[in-house]
Motif scaffolding. Structure first.
Motif, PDB file in Angstrom:
ATOM      1  N   TYR A 157      -1.665  -2.094  -5.980  1.00 13.87           N
ATOM      2  CA  TYR A 157      -1.616  -1.554  -7.337  1.00 13.87           C
ATOM      3  C   TYR A 157      -0.173  -1.382  -7.823  1.00 13.87           C
ATOM      4  N   ASP A 158       0.477  -0.273  -7.407  1.00 12.29           N
ATOM      5  CA  ASP A 158       1.817   0.000  -7.938  1.00 12.29           C
ATOM      6  C   ASP A 158       2.870   0.250  -6.867  1.00 12.29           C
ATOM      7  N   GLY A 159       2.504   0.124  -5.594  1.00  9.75           N
ATOM      8  CA  GLY A 159       3.481   0.296  -4.529  1.00  9.75           C
ATOM      9  C   GLY A 159       3.860   1.725  -4.230  1.00  9.75           C
ATOM     10  N   GLU A 160       3.077   2.691  -4.727  1.00 12.42           N
ATOM     11  CA  GLU A 160       3.351   4.104  -4.488  1.00 12.42           C
ATOM     12  C   GLU A 160       2.120   4.769  -3.870  1.00 12.42           C
ATOM     13  N   PRO A 161       2.306   5.673  -2.890  1.00 11.01           N
ATOM     14  CA  PRO A 161       1.167   6.338  -2.233  1.00 11.01           C
ATOM     15  C   PRO A 161       0.575   7.446  -3.099  1.00 11.01           C
ATOM     16  N   ASN A 162      -0.184   7.046  -4.110  1.00 17.01           N
ATOM     17  CA  ASN A 162      -0.748   8.009  -5.054  1.00 17.01           C
ATOM     18  C   ASN A 162      -2.264   7.898  -5.176  1.00 17.01           C
ATOM     19  N   GLY A 163      -2.913   7.172  -4.268  1.00 20.47           N
ATOM     20  CA  GLY A 163      -4.359   7.043  -4.301  1.00 20.47           C
ATOM     21  C   GLY A 163      -4.876   5.949  -5.203  1.00 20.47           C
ATOM     22  N   ALA A 164      -3.993   5.244  -5.892  1.00 19.00           N
ATOM     23  CA  ALA A 164      -4.417   4.164  -6.784  1.00 19.00           C
ATOM     24  C   ALA A 164      -4.439   2.847  -6.016  1.00 19.00           C
ATOM     25  N   GLY A 165      -5.536   2.122  -6.110  1.00 20.22           N
ATOM     26  CA  GLY A 165      -5.653   0.856  -5.404  1.00 20.22           C
ATOM     27  C   GLY A 165      -5.990   1.063  -3.936  1.00 20.22           C
ATOM     28  N   GLU A 166      -6.019  -0.029  -3.184  1.00 17.09           N
ATOM     29  CA  GLU A 166      -6.258   0.045  -1.740  1.00 17.09           C
ATOM     30  C   GLU A 166      -4.925   0.246  -1.036  1.00 17.09           C
ATOM     31  N   GLU A 167      -4.817   1.313  -0.249  1.00 19.49           N
ATOM     32  CA  GLU A 167      -3.545   1.686   0.366  1.00 19.49           C
ATOM     33  C   GLU A 167      -3.614   1.575   1.885  1.00 19.49           C
ATOM     34  N   HIS A 168      -2.504   1.150   2.479  1.00 21.83           N
ATOM     35  CA  HIS A 168      -2.427   1.038   3.938  1.00 21.83           C
ATOM     36  C   HIS A 168      -1.065   1.519   4.429  1.00 21.83           C
ATOM     37  N   TRP A 169      -1.095   2.225   5.573  1.00 23.54           N
ATOM     38  CA  TRP A 169       0.117   2.646   6.271  1.00 23.54           C
ATOM     39  C   TRP A 169       0.126   2.026   7.663  1.00 23.54           C
ATOM     40  N   SER A 170       1.325   1.780   8.187  1.00 23.34           N
ATOM     41  CA  SER A 170       1.476   1.347   9.575  1.00 23.34           C
ATOM     42  C   SER A 170       2.824   1.846  10.083  1.00 23.34           C
TER      43      SER A 170
END
Length: 352
Positions: free
Chosen positions: A145-158
């Motif tokens: 989505y927008d490249g920010e960890p704000n809950g928008a879009g599908e998010e992944h951390w590693s």
């Protein structure tokens, strides 16, 4: 029936010896057999097993962050690799960043780097100079989505951890060296760019080491035009003392000067290799010589170049050399409204 690994199809294997590292891949839906062998000329040990991927991945994409090596003595260069797998039937764009243990962003990912083909994958690799004894954790974040960890879009951390261990020795060690990518900007009468190189020096001894001086012995680049653009002197900044079992930074600065013609014809976009030999003189003990190497990519401020280059072409045609000299800066361009208006309409992204 072999065990199912669930909706994700990404696997990673960590090899601990020699040269601890992690490797990742992707499995198709179905049953899979695996076998691990330990070899040292002959087979020393082995283990086999099986697993199954029970269904298509629930995620649109998956990510993994790996590092090599994951153990260093005193510090040094680490290769960080971003792995992205796209499970969708169409291409996707992902955005995000990698941050260090203090939360500082050390790499942003977007644009072409974040474009992943349909049912495909991409590996992105870059280097990072790591200093400081201890464990260092790097975190990757990506979304669609927008490249920010704000809950928008599908998010992944590693996450991946790299350990820097104390280095044994009786004298200073260079554990890293890097240089910035110089960007040329218009500075009133010519184009200038700052070249900044950093040497990371580790003290493996049990005592603090005080420095009398740091001097540049010689430096070279493999690009003659860039070498000729650099000033004759290198400014060196260094600490008074390098503490026991700690890493300090020595900074070398130079300024490049060039014309628009040389910048556009010979320098912009060029990769150049740099070597810099310097001497550290401790208060007690012999001088220590080090050489650092890196490769840079020469850049330019496109807004300055468009204004300068376009104005040069038009004014050469309508007014000759004296008029060109009078309006080479963006501030001076405001005295010629018709020229400014032309460039603002042709390149709307040029700022006042």
């Amino acid at each position: 029936m072999p065990p199912a690994i669930g909706p994700t199809r990404v696997w990673c294997i960590t090899r601990t010896r020699p040269g601890k590292r992690e490797e990742c891949g992707e499995l198709d839906v179905g049953n899979h057999n695996w076998r691990v062998e330990v070899l040292d000329g002959t087979l020393k040990a082995s283990k086999s097993g099986s697993l199954s991927v029970s269904k298509q991945a629930a995620n649109l994409f998956d990510v993994a962050l790996t590092a090599w090596p994951v153990e260093l003595e005193g510090g040094g260069l680490v290769f960080l690799q971003v792995h992205v797998w796209n499970h969708a039937n169409s291409a996707i764009s992902v955005k995000g960043f990698i941050e260090d243990e203090e939360g500082a962003v050390i790499k942003r990912i977007d644009g072409y780097e974040g474009r992943i083909p349909a049912k495909g994958y991409k590996n992105l690799t870059f280097t990072y100079n790591l200093a400081g004894v201890g464990n260092h954790t790097f975190k990757l974040f990506l979304d669609n989505y927008d490249g920010e960890p704000n809950g928008a879009g599908e998010e992944h951390w590693s996450n991946v951890a790299v350990e820097v261990k104390p280095m044994k020795g009786s004298e200073l060690k260079q554990v890293g060296f890097d240089c910035n990518d110089p960007e040329f900007n218009w500075k009133g009468t010519e184009y200038k760019a700052s070249l900044v190189c950093r040497a990371f020096i580790y003290n493996p001894t049990q005592n603090d080491i005080s420095l009398n001086a740091v001097a540049v012995k010689e430096w070279h680049t493999d690009n003659t035009d860039f070498t000729n653009s650099l000033g004759p002197w290198v400014v060196v900044d260094y600490p008074d003392t390098i503490r026991s079992s700690e890493t300090s930074t020595i900074t070398f600065r130079n300024t490049a000067h060039t014309s628009l013609h040389t910048l556009e014809m010979d320098l912009f976009g060029v990769y150049a290799s740099i070597s810099l030999t310097y001497i550290i003189s401790p208060q007690h003990g012999d001088d220590v010589h080090f050489t650092g190497y890196d490769t840079i990519n020469i850049r330019q401020d496109d807004k300055d170049v468009v204004v300068d280059g376009g104005t040069q072409a038009i004014l050469d045609f309508i007014g000759g050399e004296e008029l060109v000299v009078a309006v080479r800066t963006k501030d001076a361009l405001k005295t010629l409204p018709f020229v400014v208006q032309f460039f603002r309409e042709a390149w709307g992204w040029i700022n006042d």
